[in-house]
Design a protein around this motif. Sequence first.
Motif, mmCIF file in Angstrom:
data_model
loop_
_atom_site.group_PDB
_atom_site.id
_atom_site.type_symbol
_atom_site.label_atom_id
_atom_site.label_comp_id
_atom_site.label_asym_id
_atom_site.label_seq_id
_atom_site.Cartn_x
_atom_site.Cartn_y
_atom_site.Cartn_z
ATOM 1 N N HIS A 92 0.833 -1.204 0.000
ATOM 2 C CA HIS A 92 0.000 0.000 0.000
ATOM 3 C C HIS A 92 0.869 1.256 0.000
ATOM 4 C CE1 HIS A 92 -3.415 -2.585 0.784
ATOM 5 N NE2 HIS A 92 -2.807 -3.081 1.848
ATOM 6 N N GLU A 115 0.453 3.929 -1.398
ATOM 7 C CA GLU A 115 -0.380 5.124 -1.331
ATOM 8 C C GLU A 115 -0.659 5.542 0.116
ATOM 9 O OE1 GLU A 115 -3.142 1.622 -1.099
ATOM 10 O OE2 GLU A 115 -1.358 2.146 -2.270
ATOM 11 N N ALA A 116 -0.395 4.640 1.063
ATOM 12 C CA ALA A 116 -0.646 4.944 2.474
ATOM 13 C C ALA A 116 0.201 6.118 2.960
ATOM 14 C CB ALA A 116 -0.366 3.716 3.339
ATOM 15 N N GLU A 154 0.992 8.985 1.248
ATOM 16 C CA GLU A 154 0.294 10.229 0.943
ATOM 17 C C GLU A 154 -0.998 10.348 1.745
ATOM 18 O OE1 GLU A 154 -0.104 11.825 -2.832
ATOM 19 O OE2 GLU A 154 1.962 11.416 -3.470
ATOM 20 N N GLU A 155 -1.641 9.233 2.001
ATOM 21 C CA GLU A 155 -2.856 9.278 2.817
ATOM 22 C C GLU A 155 -2.531 9.732 4.241
ATOM 23 O OE1 GLU A 155 -4.356 5.338 2.440
ATOM 24 O OE2 GLU A 155 -5.066 5.628 0.371
ATOM 25 N N ALA A 156 -1.412 9.247 4.766
ATOM 26 C CA ALA A 156 -0.996 9.667 6.112
ATOM 27 C C ALA A 156 -0.640 11.148 6.131
ATOM 28 C CB ALA A 156 0.186 8.826 6.578
ATOM 29 N N ALA A 195 -1.954 13.415 4.194
ATOM 30 C CA ALA A 195 -3.185 14.188 4.047
ATOM 31 C C ALA A 195 -3.944 14.316 5.363
ATOM 32 C CB ALA A 195 -4.074 13.547 2.985
ATOM 33 N N ARG A 196 -3.870 13.294 6.225
ATOM 34 C CA ARG A 196 -4.625 13.356 7.478
ATOM 35 C C ARG A 196 -3.789 13.867 8.653
ATOM 36 N NH1 ARG A 196 -4.160 7.554 6.879
ATOM 37 N NH2 ARG A 196 -2.634 6.728 8.359
ATOM 38 N N ARG A 197 -2.518 14.199 8.400
ATOM 39 C CA ARG A 197 -1.659 14.675 9.484
ATOM 40 C C ARG A 197 -2.198 15.966 10.072
ATOM 41 N NH1 ARG A 197 2.894 18.135 10.236
ATOM 42 N NH2 ARG A 197 2.751 18.896 8.085
ATOM 43 N N ASP A 221 8.686 9.674 5.298
ATOM 44 C CA ASP A 221 7.644 8.710 4.923
ATOM 45 C C ASP A 221 7.450 7.672 6.026
ATOM 46 O OD1 ASP A 221 7.362 10.047 2.546
ATOM 47 O OD2 ASP A 221 8.413 8.559 1.328
#
Length: 315
Positions: A34, A36-37, A39-41, A43-45, A109
């Motif tokens: 994953h 993409e996880a 960038e997802e992390a 975004a929610r930071r 990352d």
Amino acid sequence: MRAGRVAGTRTHGGDGTHHPRVDVSRLVGIRTRHPEAIEEAAARRARRPLLTAGDRLLIVAADHPARGALGVGDRKLAMANRADLLERLCLALSRPGVDGVLATADILDDLLLLGALDHKVVMGSMNRGGLQGAGFELDDRFTGHRPEDIQRLGFDAGKLLLRIDYGDPGSLTTLESAARAVDEMAAHRLPVFVEPFITRRTAGGALRNDLSAEAVTRSIAIASGLGGSSAYTWLKVPVTDDPDDMARVMETSTLPAVLLGGDVGDAPQDRVAAYEKWRGALRLPTVRGLVAGRSLLYPADGDVAAAVDIAAGLL
């Protein structure tokens, strides 16, 4: 920390501070299945302002490995164990008074996946091309974060290294690329921390940063004038060989500045002397904080928590 936590603990503090171990297998698994996880992390930071009420910054630096600079004192590969480095970073980031971290993409990352960057200042390291000990070490090309990466990931600032050798015509290329990076960061309204040095080669070919008052003064003057706008430029400067010169040196620019930590030595008296140099320079009107790496993450006594707490106390 949300991802990577396991049941076991390690201690990196003489005060008994426990920190969860980093589960490398889990990190690799996420990266494998994953990617993409990351960038997802990002975004929610949960973010915070660069400066809070105290107008001071304590940033832990860990961008050394990407330049092949893995040594601490006489330990040539001290920073080579990534799980150990991440654990030390997470412990440092958990201590009161620590505002954030400076690192390259691979480390940031990992810290994103570990959930360690919420409410922290995140600074991307932009040029790591000048590998330690290489014949092209002064060719500090921008091989790390680009301004668009820092903006896309919602990071808070960037940092660039600017070493100038008056005897090396290639330094002009470094100056030009640094100026364009300052322009691009200003266009994104992102702070950029410029770390300038006047650098010379010894008779044996090794690079040495000149920390005399005159050299540091010149480097500050040069760095302050880079690009078409200085609105988002900060300086990251060393304490001069004679700390009594710092007040005069820091009169060279009105740009806000942070001190760089550097190596403080393993002997207790060396650490005390370094802390006192930082303490004095932190009182100057343009100095707004401290960025330190190996001296906090790899103290001679192994007590990361205590080293970080002392640095935080200076602010």
